[in-house]
Design an enzyme around this catalytic site. Structure first.
Site, mmCIF file in Angstrom:
data_model
loop_
_atom_site.group_PDB
_atom_site.id
_atom_site.type_symbol
_atom_site.label_atom_id
_atom_site.label_comp_id
_atom_site.label_asym_id
_atom_site.label_seq_id
_atom_site.Cartn_x
_atom_site.Cartn_y
_atom_site.Cartn_z
ATOM 1 N N ASN A 297 34.871 49.072 47.954
ATOM 2 C CA ASN A 297 36.469 48.047 48.079
ATOM 3 C C ASN A 297 37.239 48.915 48.791
ATOM 4 O O ASN A 297 38.359 48.598 48.899
ATOM 5 C CB ASN A 297 36.872 47.256 46.368
ATOM 6 C CG ASN A 297 37.437 47.250 47.042
ATOM 7 O OD1 ASN A 297 37.944 46.250 47.240
ATOM 8 N ND2 ASN A 297 38.500 46.998 46.081
ATOM 9 N N GLU A 313 28.798 56.492 43.436
ATOM 10 C CA GLU A 313 28.517 55.709 42.503
ATOM 11 C C GLU A 313 27.084 55.543 41.769
ATOM 12 O O GLU A 313 25.932 55.474 42.715
ATOM 13 C CB GLU A 313 28.634 53.821 44.167
ATOM 14 C CG GLU A 313 27.964 52.772 43.642
ATOM 15 C CD GLU A 313 28.576 52.031 41.814
ATOM 16 O OE1 GLU A 313 28.135 52.101 40.975
ATOM 17 O OE2 GLU A 313 29.818 52.563 42.117
ATOM 18 N N CYS A 388 40.736 49.749 34.007
ATOM 19 C CA CYS A 388 40.941 48.641 33.982
ATOM 20 C C CYS A 388 40.892 48.926 32.074
ATOM 21 O O CYS A 388 41.153 47.734 31.286
ATOM 22 C CB CYS A 388 39.799 47.443 33.729
ATOM 23 S SG CYS A 388 37.992 48.248 33.920
#
Length: 431
Positions: A297, A313, A388
């Site tokens: 992304n 990742e 987040c």
């Protein structure tokens, strides 16, 4: 008789905060400036947890909830507040957590990115449980309970998805009656920009004929996937159009599959990627490392600007998807590796090599192992941290500050309207 009090603030779970008789009390469904009658549900030594029974003096920001399931469903926490107030609350919570936990204040507070209040959520999971009458109950988990609340509409879902829930439920009941032993567990819905997918999760395989009947009930542009046990989801029709989203500013199309992690608010994701790359200010000769890169992304937009990009990742499936997406978009200067970033040390950081800049986009647990392991001469000049969870971000920010980084700027992105979740993008610069 139940007591009354005046609420003066709001916490990270969207509970009103009051101090009746000097004891901190968290009151669900109460807003700052409100006088409320409340009932204590849990009394602890340091604080009480309570529910608002009556709003005696409402806040000017109080609104009627748009969803009939709001008081029961555990998905949303702020529908009783105006949209502007929700963003202001999140901004305050972010700054308070950063100052209280990290002992930091940004040199510049970036203006919040608002987005749209409704119909933004591109993916969701509806749980299916036995209703005790031979059918299935389809819905979301209730507030503070494992009970499932039956849902027939949801205003945070795209309109075409919310408007299809009744039909999906009816088709699911027929599928369950045709194959009760399969153990249907959930419906997962992913809305891409060209197609919408419904993934049926079950404990055992579902009969092909029953699945075909379910697929026949779907609208044009929808496709059916099936997933049983630990197997990956598979499309019922192999030639179904791909699910994807686009980042037009960077000329990118990003394919994905049901079960892949993608941001749930695609329009806000475009703005967030744009803000992050603007802050990082990558130059054509620079090397960038993207940690927790997912399916690319941020990595692929970065590759449009940098000389080379390394994406790291923890999921092998997403690492492969990122590499596939790079090839599909004609990008040859991005490399992807799989590694457990929660088990990072100085040796791992050294193996990545030197980078001019870094982007970190961790899950709610944050990137504590990563920021602790960063060390000279492998300290990038700039780091953009996409968070987040304000609490873990504040913890990690304090570690970066101790290593000589300045928190140049930070601001929230309202990725999850109507909920208490806070997303933020921040820029750190070395000394």
């Amino acid at each position: 008789m139940n007591p009354t009090t005046t609420v003066f603030s709001i916490d990270y779970e969207a509970r009103g905060i009051a101090r009746p008789e000097g004891k901190t009390t968290f009151i669900r469904h109460a807003l700052p400036q409100e006088k409320v009658r409340y009932r204590v549900g849990t009394a602890k030594a340091a604080f009480d947890e309570a529910d608002a029974l009556e709003i005696l003096q409402p806040s000017p920001e109080r609104r009627a909830a748009a969803c009939p399931h709001y008081l029961e469903c555990g998905g949303c926490a702020l529908q009783h507040a105006s949209f502007d107030a929700q963003v202001a609350f999140k901004q305050r919570i972010f700054e308070e957590q950063l100052e209280r936990i990290g002992r930091l204040r940004p040199e510049t507070i970036l203006p919040p990115v608002y987005g749209r209040p409704w119909h933004y959520r591109s993916r969701t999971r509806l749980n299916a449980v036995d209703d005790g009458r031979g059918g299935l109950l389809l819905g979301y988990q209730a507030k503070r309970s494992r009970r499932i609340v039956a849902i027939d509409s949801c205003p945070v879902l795209p309109e075409q998805v919310s408007g299809s829930l009744k039909d999906l439920n009816a088709a699911l009941q027929k599928l369950h009656r045709a194959a009760p032993a399969a153990g249907i567990e959930a419906l997962e819905i992913c809305a891409g920009e060209q197609a919408t997918a419904v993934n049926i999760r079950s404990r055992k395989p579902l009969p092909a004929a029953a699945l075909a009947a379910f697929a026949g009930s779907l609208k044009t542009g929808w496709q059916l996937w099936q997933q049983h046990g630990r197997n990956p989801p598979q499309p019922l029709s192999p030639d179904a159009p791909p699910l994807d989203y686009r980042l037009p500013e960077f000329g990118l199309t990003m394919p994905f599959r049901p079960g892949d992690f993608t941001q749930i608010n695609l329009p806000l994701n475009r703005l967030m990627v744009s803000r992050a790359l603007s802050l990082l200010d990558v130059r054509p000769h620079e090397t960038v490392i993207d940690l927790f890169c997912g399916l690319g992304n941020f990595s692929l937009p970065l590759a449009r600007q940098a000389e080379r990009v390394l994406g790291v990742e923890g999921s092998r499936e997403l690492t492969r998807r990122a590499a596939d997406n790079a090839r599909a978009n004609g990008i040859g200067n991005a490399r992807f590796v799989c590694a457990d970033l929660f088990d990072t040390d100085e040796t791992v950081v050294k193996s990545w090599g030197r980078a001019d800049k870094m982007l970190i986009d961790p899950p709610r647990a944050g990137a504590y192992a990563v920021v602790r392991a960063l060390h000279a001469p492998f300290l990038p000049q700039k780091i953009v941290y996409v968070s987040c969870n304000p609490a873990t971000f504040a913890r990690d920010a304090a570690v970066l500050a101790a290593k000589g980084y300045r928190l140049r700027s930070a601001g929230i992105v309202n990725m999850f309207p109507q909920t208490a979740h806070v997303e933020a993008v921040s820029l750190f610069e070395l000394g």
